[in-house]
Each structure stands twice: as structure tokens, then as C-alpha cells.
Design an enzyme around this catalytic site. Structure first.
Site, PDB file in Angstrom:
ATOM      1  CE1 TYR A  90     -22.624  29.085  -8.739  1.00 62.20           C
ATOM      2  CE2 TYR A  90     -22.159  29.225  -6.388  1.00 62.20           C
ATOM      3  CZ  TYR A  90     -23.045  28.984  -7.428  1.00 62.20           C
ATOM      4  OH  TYR A  90     -24.355  28.651  -7.158  1.00 62.20           O
ATOM      5  CB  CYS A  91     -19.756  33.762 -12.368  1.00 63.62           C
ATOM      6  SG  CYS A  91     -18.126  33.607 -13.146  1.00 63.62           S
ATOM      7  CD1 TRP A  92     -21.131  29.999 -18.395  1.00 65.62           C
ATOM      8  CD2 TRP A  92     -22.686  28.946 -17.206  1.00 65.62           C
ATOM      9  NE1 TRP A  92     -21.574  28.932 -19.141  1.00 65.62           N
ATOM     10  CE2 TRP A  92     -22.524  28.262 -18.430  1.00 65.62           C
ATOM     11  CE3 TRP A  92     -23.603  28.451 -16.283  1.00 65.62           C
ATOM     12  CZ2 TRP A  92     -23.248  27.125 -18.766  1.00 65.62           C
ATOM     13  CZ3 TRP A  92     -24.333  27.310 -16.617  1.00 65.62           C
ATOM     14  CH2 TRP A  92     -24.155  26.659 -17.840  1.00 65.62           C
TER      15      TRP A  92
END
Length: 340
Positions: A90-92
């Protein structure tokens, strides 16, 4: 490439990989996640400026220049940590950073999934959990004057197999004027909420959850949603012990020479409530390391006048705290009687 919405079961079945920058990760992250950043903090700023000034294509090309040489090492680091488990990336907000790493892992032959919505989707889950907060079991809230030893009782109860929640431990603060002695409350509000969410979700369903009565604020962080209000609706236990016992316990916890300077600073923060003359007297006790006089003065002239000064509620039952093992036994018996 596989994608999935957030589900708390993923925490227990997958290696969670946070590919955001180190600063983003420190602010908060999904429980158990490791940080394998695609960009450094400085590079993320550079890419953001480039995206704004020259558009997305220029930003993507620069991003590739900065990161392509790191891909083999990132894959190896993630593979070593996964130890055969599937990987959730995951990222932002489920954008290009997590997509890039997920695709690279796929190409390298690893089972990887991108989290839809990224960290923001996880934060939404945490926010909804506490608004409103619906405990999985009755909350048993320990109240009592400073120095009673409520945290120690929680530890004893945990050792005896009871379900407990140490809010002060999670917040890295003891929740009083001297609450940060020997501690470093450097966690963010978001981090505190995530840690609290994780502790609550892991609590056994149906078994009373025992915790200490706290203010809505614990140092610099606050209890989220209506958690504080739900505590007020729980089973209230009034803990009591003699002044001598309380003073002795405070000395045992705080009476360390390495805390002397911090205690002097904390004392000045409550000068107005103590009054200048009394504050100076206690300061002299502290300087001479007269711990019994110092702690006794704090209890009588500050803590007992400030905390639970206007208790408008009645406890469900009282609990003598002179002996922790006896108190734990009695509490267990009282709770068993209420549920039968």
C-alpha cells in the site's frame, strides 16, 4: 495484478508492505507493516513539485530515474520478510507507488496484492470503528486517586489471563502533570488511534475488558470518537488505598535521581494550582531529595484536589488496593458474580 479492499484479517495473513516515505510511515502505518519506501522524503517533495509545474509525465519519468535501480534490492527485502507469506502493498491512496511495487513483485514471481485506497482506506476503517465505538464486551473501568497502582493491577490481571487495555502504555504517558517522566510521547494522534484500534480488535469477544479510567486527553493525544463516553457507561470500580501506601508507590515509580530535573520542571507547570509558596516548599523538598515529604505534599495539595474533585457518579463497587494479588482476586470474583 490483484487488488483488494482493506480487511483486518489481511494483517494476520499477509506481509504488509508500506512503500510510502519514512516520514509518512512514522506518522502512522497499518499494524505490522514494514517500510520499504519507493521514494525518500526528499524525492517525494521533488516529484510533487515536478508534477505541479511540468505535469504527470515528467514526474513519472523522473520517478523512474530515481527508483529503477532500487527494484532488485526492494524485491529481495520484501521476499526475505515475507518468508513465503502473500504480500499486501500500500501507499497513500492506492496509487502509482504501490502499483509499481506490486507489479514488480508479480514480475519477480511473488504473490502480491495492491491495497485499494491505500492508507487512506485503512484510516477510514479506524475512524468508523470509534464513531460510534461498540465494545465487543463490557468495559470495566478502574478509577482511583493518584498513586493507587491501577496500572500495576492491570499488569497483574493480564498475567492472570484477564483481558486488559493499558491506555497509558499505548499513549506513552501516565496521564498526569508528571506523566511523561522517563517516557517519550513522540507518537502522533493517528498512531495512537491505530495502536488502540489494534489492541481493541485483538481483545477476546465476550470477556470483560479491564482498563484504567483516564481523562479524554492523555498527554498530547486524545481518546478517539466516543471511546471516552463509552468508558463512562462501563462498570465503574473505585480503587482505594491508604495515603502511606500511595506515597510509597509514587516514590517507587518516580523517585529516581535521573528524574529529578524533569520533576522540577513538571513542578513549575502546576505552580499556579499549588500556589507560589507551596510550590517553593515542595521544590526545596525535591532539591534535598526528601521524597516522602515531596510526594506526600503533591498528593495532598495537588493530586487529591485536582483529580476526581467533583465525582458526580457512584461506583458499581469498591476495591481495596493495599495488596495487588488480593485486589486482582477480588475483582475477578466480583466480575464473575455479575455475569452469572
Amino acid at each position: 495484478m490483484e487488488t483488494t479492499p482493506f480487511n483486518e484479517e489481511l494483517i494476520d495473513t499477509h506481509l504488509i508492505v508500506d512503500v510510502r516515505t519514512p516520514l509518512e510511515y512514522v506518522e502512522d502505518h497499518i499494524p505490522g507493516a514494514i517500510n520499504v519506501p519507493l521514494l525518500t522524503d526528499e524525492e517525494r517533495v521533488e516529484i510533487g513539485i515536478l508534477h505541479k509545474e511540468d505535469g504527470p509525465h515528467a514526474a513519472r519519468r523522473r520517478g523512474l530515474e530515481l527508483t529503477a535501480h532500487r527494484f532488485p534490492a526492494m524485491v529481495q527485502e520484501i521476499a526475505d520478510a515475507a518468508a513465503g507469506r502473500p504480500v499486501l502493498v500500500y501507499c497513500w491512496r492506492g496509487g502509482l507507488r504501490s502499483k509499481t511495487v506490486t507489479v514488480i513483485l508479480d514480475l519477480a514471481g511473488f504473490k502480491a496484492t495492491q491495497l485499494i485506497g491505500g492508507y487512506k482506506s485503512f484510516r477510514h476503517v479506524v475512524g468508523e470503528y470509534f464513531t460510534p465505538f461498540t465494545p465487543k464486551a463490557p468495559l470495566v473501568v478502574l478509577h482511583g486517586m493518584t498513586g493507587i497502582g491501577k496500572t500495576t493491577l492491570l499488569q497483574r490481571l493480564k498475567e492472570r489471563g484477564r483481558s486488559t487495555l493499558d491506555l497509558e502504555g499505548l499513549a506513552c504517558h501516565r496521564g498526569s502533570a508528571f506523566g511523561q517522566l522517563g517516557l517519550n510521547q513522540d507518537l502522533t494522534q493517528k498512531r495512537f488511534e491505530t495502536i488502540l484500534w489494534d489492541a481493541c480488535r485483538r481483545a477476546p469477544e465476550g470477556e470483560p475488558l479491564i482498563l484504567e479510567g483516564e481523562s479524554e486527553r492523555i498527554g498530547r493525544v486524545s481518546l478517539p470518537g466516543d471511546f471516552y463516553q463509552k468508558m463512562a457507561q462501563g462498570i465503574r470500580v473505585w480503587c482505594h488505598a491508604s495515603l502511606e501506601t500511595r506515597v510509597a508507590r509514587l516514590i517507587e515509580e518516580y523517585g529516581l535521581p535521573e528524574y529529578k530535573e524533569e520533576m522540577a520542571t513538571a513542578l513549575q507547570r502546576i505552580r499556579k494550582k499549588l500556589g507560589g509558596k507551596r510550590c517553593d516548599e515542595l521544590g526545596e523538598n525535591l532539591e534535598r531529595w526528601e521524597m516522602e515529604e515531596f510526594m506526600k505534599g503533591l498528593v495532598i495539595d495537588y493530586y487529591d484536589k485536582v483529580y476526581y474533585k467533583n465525582r458526580t457518579w457512584e461506583a458499581d463497587f469498591d476495591l481495596c488496593m493495599e495488596d495487588f494479588d488480593q485486589a486482582a482476586q477480588e475483582l475477578e470474583e466480583r466480575l464473575a458474580a455479575r455475569t452469572t
